[in-house]
Enzyme design. Structure first.
Site, mmCIF file in Angstrom:
data_model
loop_
_atom_site.group_PDB
_atom_site.id
_atom_site.type_symbol
_atom_site.label_atom_id
_atom_site.label_comp_id
_atom_site.label_asym_id
_atom_site.label_seq_id
_atom_site.Cartn_x
_atom_site.Cartn_y
_atom_site.Cartn_z
ATOM 1 N N GLU A 324 -8.274 -3.200 -2.478
ATOM 2 C CA GLU A 324 -7.795 -1.844 -2.188
ATOM 3 C C GLU A 324 -8.882 -0.820 -2.545
ATOM 4 O OE1 GLU A 324 -3.313 -1.123 -2.380
ATOM 5 O OE2 GLU A 324 -4.052 0.229 -3.918
ATOM 6 N N HIS A 353 -6.512 -29.742 -5.992
ATOM 7 C CA HIS A 353 -5.645 -30.599 -5.175
ATOM 8 C C HIS A 353 -5.139 -29.823 -3.976
ATOM 9 C CE1 HIS A 353 -5.622 -33.645 -8.393
ATOM 10 N NE2 HIS A 353 -5.840 -32.565 -9.114
ATOM 11 N N LYS A 457 2.311 2.929 5.349
ATOM 12 C CA LYS A 457 3.577 3.561 4.953
ATOM 13 C C LYS A 457 4.095 4.419 6.099
ATOM 14 C CE LYS A 457 2.704 3.700 -0.062
ATOM 15 N NZ LYS A 457 2.458 4.505 -1.237
HETATM 16 O O1 PA5 Z 1 -3.113 1.272 -6.218
HETATM 17 C C1 PA5 Z 1 -2.448 2.025 -5.528
HETATM 18 O O2 PA5 Z 1 -2.690 3.235 -5.462
HETATM 19 C C2 PA5 Z 1 -1.254 1.526 -4.758
HETATM 20 O O3 PA5 Z 1 -1.237 0.139 -4.671
HETATM 21 C C3 PA5 Z 1 0.033 2.019 -5.413
HETATM 22 O O4 PA5 Z 1 0.071 1.567 -6.730
HETATM 23 C C4 PA5 Z 1 1.268 1.526 -4.658
HETATM 24 O O5 PA5 Z 1 1.227 1.952 -3.331
HETATM 25 C C5 PA5 Z 1 2.535 2.031 -5.335
HETATM 26 O O6 PA5 Z 1 2.512 3.417 -5.385
HETATM 27 P P1 PA5 Z 1 3.450 4.214 -6.360
HETATM 28 O O7 PA5 Z 1 3.078 3.891 -7.741
HETATM 29 O O8 PA5 Z 1 3.187 5.645 -6.019
HETATM 30 O O9 PA5 Z 1 4.856 3.812 -6.066
#
Ligand code: PA5
Length: 531
Positions: A324, A353, A457
């Site tokens: 990410e 394995h 999203k």
């Molecule tokens: O690392 C990130 O920014 C994302 O993976 C968020 O953690 C994830 O989308 C969840 O978002 P939130 O904490 O706003 O619910």
């Protein structure tokens, strides 16, 4: 030409570095970089060190979102650039410890008495860190609370967890974690949990805690509903680097894990990885290895192979942290670069394995990071054959795989830690956070935003809105079936029949939706109606 054992031993001695302050060693000898590599990378690395220094001093290092990037301050609050931040970090840690003490003492309790179970509701950066730490440091005998997770909007997954909790909701503390406070999966999990409490005649709000940004939708809900407690999430901490904020500290402390030691481990690692000397800096070494192996383009996948069951979620945690952060279309100048490094893994020797066969003999499109843990277990080990324990076998399998991969021209890095402890987990988290930051500088990208996640999203919201239109339209013509193309035309989505088809197939497969599918000559001539 194959290296002789003598040459390899020489290379190992040159590129095996020990960092006693953080009980960590790193071996780079099985990566094929030339001896002048570090010096040739000096200018780029110098820029990376400068960028990191500015980031730690409070520069707006996430320009797209106009934010500071402050996860390093979480374990060393005095480094935060503004006194309010220093106070916010310190007072949050104190508040966590106070609340956890109350929960463990039973001063704060559920409808059925002392809280013995813990349901964490979150996703992505608001779940993966807590899951990794819970698995790495938990103990069925010593944990203060049994931990469960909702990390998706899969109804069957939620049923599974709720069934596991059984009739103990009255002694279950629910921690809802969302930085934005508006993530649908988390909201849905919270609503399903609330409904489960109501079905049991219990008040969800009296069992709920929120960790979220101030004034977010979740925060407002927690205030208006009179939830047990709220903890902050700050805009200067990214989701995937939030494990050492309330996001990770509260669940871990409730479970009974020593969060002070975790913070100390991370802080000690930060001290080591601030060194501008590559030879003395394991995070810089990792970043440089990734850069060399993947040609600065992430052309080889990173396989994380810890030889310790407790670390089996480390690869999942790193998958998010690395992919990410580094998986970006544009560089900071706006050029299309499509950067990233693919990460996967599980644990050794189990994976031997499974997919290690391909690693050794198949396509050479990866490098392995072995994580070796020197201490086998807390207690003493029996021997499974003369002089040999199960742990000796684990070590043998680790060394054997490392050697076999090298013999077939596959590169690997090895990290060695003494044991899996709160301190070493803090070290590993901090090590990779900084390595990711350095690598992002080397390839010129912003590691701290996630435009792709936002795009997904938005696309999901559009599917849900098309579904609402389908249901509203068919409700007005009950008993009259239509094909997906006809329905698409009716709702003004003729350019998106495929989405309509998939929605209708999903609705028809769920008998509680009163949505019937009538078979057609082809799948696409099936008709659908509300009954
Ligand atoms: O690392 C990130 O920014 C994302 O993976 C968020 O953690 C994830 O989308 C969840 O978002 P939130 O904490 O706003 O619910």
């Amino acid at each position: 030409m194959k290296a002789t054992p003598e040459l390899l031993w020489g290379r190992f001695q040159k590129y095996f570095h020990q960092f006693p302050a953080i009980d960590l060693s790193i071996d780079l000898s099985r990566v094929n970089f030339p001896d002048d590599y570090f010096s040739s990378m000096e200018p780029k690395m110098k820029a990376a060190f400068t960028a990191m220094e500015q980031l730690e001093r409070g520069a707006v290092s996430n320009p797209d979102e106009g934010r500071r990037v402050g996860h390093y301050w979480l374990r060393d609050p005095e480094r935060a650039p503004v006194p309010e931040m220093v106070n916010a970090i310190k007072s949050t840690i104190e508040a966590i410890q106070g609340f956890v003490a109350d929960v463990h003492l039973g001063t704060v309790r559920g409808a059925s008495g002392r809280f013995r179970k813990l349901l964490i509701i979150g996703i992505g950066g608001s779940a993966l860190g807590p899951q990794f730490v819970s698995r790495a440091l938990g103990s069925p005998l010593e944990d203060r609370m049994k931990v469960y997770f909702f990390d998706n909007t899969d109804p069957d997954g939620m049923d599974f967890v709720l069934d596991s909790i059984g009739d103990a909701l009255g002694e279950t503390l629910c921690v809802v974690i969302s930085k934005s406070g508006g993530t649908q999966e988390t909201r849905n999990g919270m609503l399903e949990t609330k409904a489960a409490y109501e079905r049991s005649g219990l008040k969800f709000e009296a069992h709920a805690v929120a960790i979220t940004g101030e004034k977010s939708a979740l925060d407002q809900l927690a205030v208006s509903g009179g939830w047990l407690k709220r903890f902050p999430m700050w805009d200067w901490v990214g989701g995937r680097t939030s494990e050492l904020s309330a996001v990770g500290l509260l669940p871990a402390a409730l479970q009974g894990i020593n969060i002070t030691a975790m913070l100390e481990g991370a802080k000690a690692c930060d001290v080591v990885t601030r060194s501008p000397q590559v030879e003395a800096n394991p995070a810089a070494q990792l970043a440089l290895m990734w850069y060399h192996i993947g040609g600065g383009k992430g052309s080889k996948d990173m396989v994380i192979l810890p030889y310790k069951d407790r670390l089996e979620l480390f690869s999942k945690y790193l998958q998010q942290l690395i992919m990410e952060s580094l998986g970006k279309e544009l560089d900071i100048k706006g050029n299309v670069v499509n950067q990233g490094i693919a990460v996967y893994g599980n644990k050794g020797s189990t994976d031997q394995h499974a997919y290690v066969q391909q690693l050794r003999d198949g396509i050479n499109n990866f490098f392995v990071t072995f994580v070796e843990v020197l201490r086998d277990r807390k207690g003493t080990s029996m021997t499974v054959e003369p002089h040999v324990t199960a742990g000796d076998y684990l070590n043998g399998f680790f060394q054997g795989t490392r050697r076999a991969l090298h013999e077939n021209g596959r590169e690997s890095i090895t990290l060695t830690i003494k044991e899996v402890s709160p301190f070493s987990v803090g070290v590993l988290i901090a090590l990779y956070e900084r390595a990711v930051g350095f690598y992002a500088s080397l390839v010129g990208i912003n590691a701290y935003h996630q435009p792709g996640v936002e795009a997904g999203k938005k696309a999901a919201a559009s599917v849900v809105s098309i579904q609402c239109k389908i249901l509203q339209t068919l409700a007005k013509r009950k008993g009259k079936a239509a094909t997906c193309s006809e329905i698409a035309a009716m709702i003004g989505s003729s350019s998106d029949v495929e989405t309509v088809f998939m929605i209708c197939e999903h609705l028809a497969a769920n008998s509680d939706r009163s949505f019937r599918r009538n078979v057609g000559a082809t799948p696409f001539e099936a008709t659908y109606e509300l009954i």
